[in-house]
Design a protein around this motif. Structure first.
Motif, PDB file in Angstrom:
ATOM      1  N   VAL A  49      -8.635 -18.118   5.679  1.00 46.29           N
ATOM      2  CA  VAL A  49      -8.989 -17.186   4.956  1.00 46.29           C
ATOM      3  C   VAL A  49      -8.134 -16.002   4.204  1.00 46.29           C
ATOM      4  CG1 VAL A  49     -10.274 -16.375   7.825  1.00 46.29           C
ATOM      5  CG2 VAL A  49      -8.074 -15.883   6.875  1.00 46.29           C
ATOM      6  N   ARG A  50      -8.701 -14.782   3.494  1.00 47.04           N
ATOM      7  CA  ARG A  50      -8.022 -14.364   2.917  1.00 47.04           C
ATOM      8  C   ARG A  50      -8.413 -12.518   3.569  1.00 47.04           C
ATOM      9  NH1 ARG A  50      -7.021 -16.470  -2.679  1.00 47.04           N
ATOM     10  NH2 ARG A  50      -5.941 -14.645  -3.154  1.00 47.04           N
ATOM     11  N   ASN A  51      -8.700 -12.119   2.987  1.00 49.63           N
ATOM     12  CA  ASN A  51      -8.341 -10.340   4.031  1.00 49.63           C
ATOM     13  C   ASN A  51      -9.774  -9.765   4.848  1.00 49.63           C
ATOM     14  OD1 ASN A  51     -10.214  -8.548   1.896  1.00 49.63           O
ATOM     15  ND2 ASN A  51      -7.986  -8.464   0.774  1.00 49.63           N
ATOM     16  N   ARG A  52     -10.967 -10.921   3.905  1.00 48.44           N
ATOM     17  CA  ARG A  52     -12.424 -10.461   4.633  1.00 48.44           C
ATOM     18  C   ARG A  52     -12.975 -11.453   5.682  1.00 48.44           C
ATOM     19  NH1 ARG A  52     -16.486 -10.579   0.995  1.00 48.44           N
ATOM     20  NH2 ARG A  52     -17.411  -9.465   1.719  1.00 48.44           N
ATOM     21  N   GLY A  70      -4.285 -19.808   8.279  1.00 50.83           N
ATOM     22  CA  GLY A  70      -3.925 -20.035   7.291  1.00 50.83           C
ATOM     23  C   GLY A  70      -4.751 -18.764   6.267  1.00 50.83           C
ATOM     24  N   ARG A  71      -3.313 -17.857   6.429  1.00 53.92           N
ATOM     25  CA  ARG A  71      -3.997 -16.598   5.582  1.00 53.92           C
ATOM     26  C   ARG A  71      -3.857 -16.446   4.272  1.00 53.92           C
ATOM     27  NH1 ARG A  71      -5.241 -12.653   2.754  1.00 53.92           N
ATOM     28  NH2 ARG A  71      -5.207 -10.751   3.290  1.00 53.92           N
ATOM     29  N   LEU A  72      -4.360 -16.427   3.604  1.00 53.03           N
ATOM     30  CA  LEU A  72      -4.131 -16.479   0.856  1.00 53.03           C
ATOM     31  C   LEU A  72      -3.660 -14.842   1.066  1.00 53.03           C
ATOM     32  CD1 LEU A  72      -7.383 -18.689   0.950  1.00 53.03           C
ATOM     33  CD2 LEU A  72      -4.850 -19.679   0.204  1.00 53.03           C
ATOM     34  N   GLY A  73      -2.382 -14.728   1.694  1.00 49.81           N
ATOM     35  CA  GLY A  73      -2.411 -13.062   1.373  1.00 49.81           C
ATOM     36  C   GLY A  73      -0.961 -12.682   2.750  1.00 49.81           C
ATOM     37  N   VAL A  74      -0.431 -11.340   2.655  1.00 54.83           N
ATOM     38  CA  VAL A  74      -0.036 -11.620   3.785  1.00 54.83           C
ATOM     39  C   VAL A  74      -0.267 -10.392   4.432  1.00 54.83           C
ATOM     40  CG1 VAL A  74       2.208 -11.810   2.326  1.00 54.83           C
ATOM     41  CG2 VAL A  74       1.536  -9.628   2.275  1.00 54.83           C
ATOM     42  N   GLY A  75      -1.492  -9.479   4.584  1.00 51.31           N
ATOM     43  CA  GLY A  75      -1.283  -8.549   5.997  1.00 51.31           C
ATOM     44  C   GLY A  75      -2.756  -9.559   6.875  1.00 51.31           C
ATOM     45  N   LEU A  76      -2.047  -8.857   7.934  1.00 51.55           N
ATOM     46  CA  LEU A  76      -2.644  -9.987   8.633  1.00 51.55           C
ATOM     47  C   LEU A  76      -3.502  -8.693   9.796  1.00 51.55           C
ATOM     48  CD1 LEU A  76       1.121 -11.761  10.221  1.00 51.55           C
ATOM     49  CD2 LEU A  76      -1.905 -12.422   8.940  1.00 51.55           C
ATOM     50  N   ALA A  97       4.630 -15.124  -1.583  1.00 55.18           N
ATOM     51  CA  ALA A  97       4.168 -15.759  -2.482  1.00 55.18           C
ATOM     52  C   ALA A  97       3.212 -14.581  -3.966  1.00 55.18           C
ATOM     53  CB  ALA A  97       2.572 -16.576  -2.503  1.00 55.18           C
ATOM     54  N   ASN A  98       2.744 -13.499  -2.986  1.00 53.40           N
ATOM     55  CA  ASN A  98       1.866 -12.942  -4.222  1.00 53.40           C
ATOM     56  C   ASN A  98       2.891 -11.753  -4.409  1.00 53.40           C
ATOM     57  OD1 ASN A  98       1.830 -10.636  -2.210  1.00 53.40           O
ATOM     58  ND2 ASN A  98      -0.769 -11.301  -1.234  1.00 53.40           N
ATOM     59  N   ASP A  99       4.416 -11.941  -4.123  1.00 57.02           N
ATOM     60  CA  ASP A  99       4.828 -10.530  -4.184  1.00 57.02           C
ATOM     61  C   ASP A  99       4.960 -10.138  -5.549  1.00 57.02           C
ATOM     62  OD1 ASP A  99       5.900 -11.365  -1.793  1.00 57.02           O
ATOM     63  OD2 ASP A  99       8.183 -11.831  -1.916  1.00 57.02           O
ATOM     64  N   ALA A 232      -0.922  -1.022  -0.748  1.00 54.71           N
ATOM     65  CA  ALA A 232      -0.824  -1.819   0.534  1.00 54.71           C
ATOM     66  C   ALA A 232      -1.708  -1.825   1.585  1.00 54.71           C
ATOM     67  CB  ALA A 232       0.092  -0.883   1.921  1.00 54.71           C
ATOM     68  N   ARG A 233      -2.624  -0.986   2.457  1.00 56.63           N
ATOM     69  CA  ARG A 233      -3.817  -1.330   2.927  1.00 56.63           C
ATOM     70  C   ARG A 233      -4.418   0.009   3.062  1.00 56.63           C
ATOM     71  NH1 ARG A 233      -3.895  -5.584   2.528  1.00 56.63           N
ATOM     72  NH2 ARG A 233      -4.170  -6.691   3.577  1.00 56.63           N
ATOM     73  N   GLY A 234      -6.078   0.606   2.054  1.00 55.77           N
ATOM     74  CA  GLY A 234      -6.900   0.860   3.554  1.00 55.77           C
ATOM     75  C   GLY A 234      -6.467   2.054   4.610  1.00 55.77           C
ATOM     76  N   PRO A 282     -10.629  -3.218  -7.761  1.00 62.02           N
ATOM     77  CA  PRO A 282     -11.005  -3.156  -6.397  1.00 62.02           C
ATOM     78  C   PRO A 282      -9.955  -4.752  -5.763  1.00 62.02           C
ATOM     79  CG  PRO A 282     -11.444  -4.746  -8.516  1.00 62.02           C
ATOM     80  CD  PRO A 282     -10.435  -3.559  -8.809  1.00 62.02           C
ATOM     81  N   HIS A 283      -8.616  -4.409  -4.969  1.00 57.38           N
ATOM     82  CA  HIS A 283      -7.664  -4.784  -4.054  1.00 57.38           C
ATOM     83  C   HIS A 283      -7.524  -6.653  -4.799  1.00 57.38           C
ATOM     84  CE1 HIS A 283      -7.084  -5.827   0.389  1.00 57.38           C
ATOM     85  NE2 HIS A 283      -5.876  -6.861  -0.352  1.00 57.38           N
ATOM     86  N   VAL A 284      -7.101  -6.002  -5.954  1.00 61.21           N
ATOM     87  CA  VAL A 284      -6.127  -6.865  -6.835  1.00 61.21           C
ATOM     88  C   VAL A 284      -4.981  -7.148  -7.129  1.00 61.21           C
ATOM     89  CG1 VAL A 284      -8.538  -7.628  -7.838  1.00 61.21           C
ATOM     90  CG2 VAL A 284      -7.263  -6.111  -8.890  1.00 61.21           C
TER      91      VAL A 284
HETATM   92  O1  LIG Z   1      -2.048  -8.797   2.349  1.00 58.25           O
HETATM   93  C1  LIG Z   1      -2.195  -9.182   1.202  1.00 58.25           C
HETATM   94  O2  LIG Z   1      -1.833 -10.315   1.008  1.00 58.25           O
HETATM   95  C2  LIG Z   1      -3.514  -8.697   0.247  1.00 58.25           C
HETATM   96  O3  LIG Z   1      -4.044  -7.632   1.012  1.00 58.25           O
HETATM   97  C3  LIG Z   1      -4.050  -9.485  -1.204  1.00 58.25           C
HETATM   98  O4  LIG Z   1      -4.133 -10.747   0.322  1.00 58.25           O
HETATM   99  P1  LIG Z   1      -6.111 -11.547  -0.278  1.00 58.25           P
HETATM  100  O5  LIG Z   1      -6.105 -11.702  -1.801  1.00 58.25           O
HETATM  101  O6  LIG Z   1      -5.681 -13.281  -0.102  1.00 58.25           O
HETATM  102  O7  LIG Z   1      -7.351 -10.781  -0.016  1.00 58.25           O
END
Ligand SMILES: O=C(O)[C@H](O)COP(=O)(O)O
Length: 310
Positions: A49-52, A70-76, A97-99, A232-234, A282-284
């Protein structure tokens, strides 16, 4: 081989190379089809997943055979990590990986907002020459960057800031004072970071402790010309308070990449209308062509290795 469901976008080469041999269902639109997603995960051993995608409650219950996420990002915050632990479902964030993508977003937006000179194109194509109005822009050199949270993204940001001649101060109670990462970075309490920084950048997860941390009160404790960056996060930032502070001249600029409710609706965005020196994205911040390749590769490898071990 085990079935892997991928419910949001991922680099296709990473799927082909990293998940070769597995039965993979890749459908980046699955996140928007909750019933189909629940049906597909019923037979899956891994979910990516990503963050949605909300990996909690009914979805986790439906995923009876799940061995890892697997989380395609770091926020859990979109994953019920406690429930996963209780069921022995491993969770693999793509830490590191997205630092670079986020660090470049922070420095880039901070420079744009400090300079406040890059929005003249419409006026100039209309024949204006607003040289006097745009001559008061500020340099990033010599300014102080204040980091709330000092994990790996914040450290990448700090390195770039130092290279540009910034002083760096940071708050993170979870990083031991003896950690060598503090070298060249002043360790302060949140209040002092807010009071000292010309650019405040947030690098904390959304938790009960951080929710609403940048409130109207906190904004008042920042310098009135400071720049706020939230990649970071809303939910950590009071969005209406940021809009009001910018309008009232109590804040110098803001870049917001994340929002309390995403996607940001037109109604929720109304509060930002005509607000000066504001960048909305938009969360990019963490998503670039390069970081998508890295994040996808790391995640594919973590998931494949776990399933091969399991
Ligand atoms: O938590 C994160 O790493 C960012 O929000 C990006 O995550 P995403 O692109 O996988 O949603």
């Amino acid at each position: 081989m085990a079935k892997i469901v991928i419910s949001e976008f991922m680099d296709e080469d990473a799927i082909r190379d990293g998940l070769a041999g597995f039965d993979v269902l890749y459908d980046p639109d699955l996140v928007d089809q909750p019933e189909r997603l629940a049906a597909e995960v019923a037979g899956a051993e891994a979910l990516i997943v990503r963050n949605r995608t909300q990996a909690r409650g009914a979805l986790l219950e439906a995923a009876k055979n799940l061995k890892c996420i697997g989380r395609l990002g770091v926020g859990l915050d979109n994953i019920d990590v406690a429930a996963c632990k209780a069921r022995d479902i491993a969770v693999f964030p793509a830490t590191g990986a997205n630092d670079v993508a986020v660090a470049e977003y922070v420095i880039g937006t901070a420079m744009v907002l400090l300079r406040a000179a890059y929005s003249a194109t419409p006026a100039m194509t209309g024949g204006a020459w607003p040289r006097n109005a745009l001559s008061g822009g500020r340099e990033i050199f010599g300014k102080t960057l204040g980091l709330i949270g000092f994990g790996s993204i914040a450290r990448e940001t700090a390195r770039r800031a130092a290279a540009l001649g910034m002083a760096v101060v940071a708050h993170d109670p979870f990083v031991d004072p003896s950690d060598p990462a503090w070298s060249g970075v002043e360790r302060l309490e949140v209040e002092s970071v807010l009071a000292r920084a010309d650019v405040v950048s947030l690098h904390v997860p959304l938790t009960d402790e951080t929710r609403g941390m940048i409130s109207a009160d906190a904004l008042l404790r920042m310098k009135p010309d400071a720049i706020l960056v939230n990649a970071a996060r809303g939910g950590i930032v009071d969005e209406a308070a940021v809009a009001a502070a910018l309008k009232e001249g109590k804040l110098g600029g803001a870049a917001l990449d994340v929002f309390d409710a995403e996607p940001l609706t037109a109604d929720a965005a109304a509060v930002f209308k005509d607000v000066p020196n504001l960048i909305l994205t938009p969360h990019v911040a963490g998503v670039t062509a390069e970081s998508n390749v890295r994040v996808s590769g790391v995640t594919a490898r973590s998931v494949a290795a776990h399933l091969r071990r399991a």
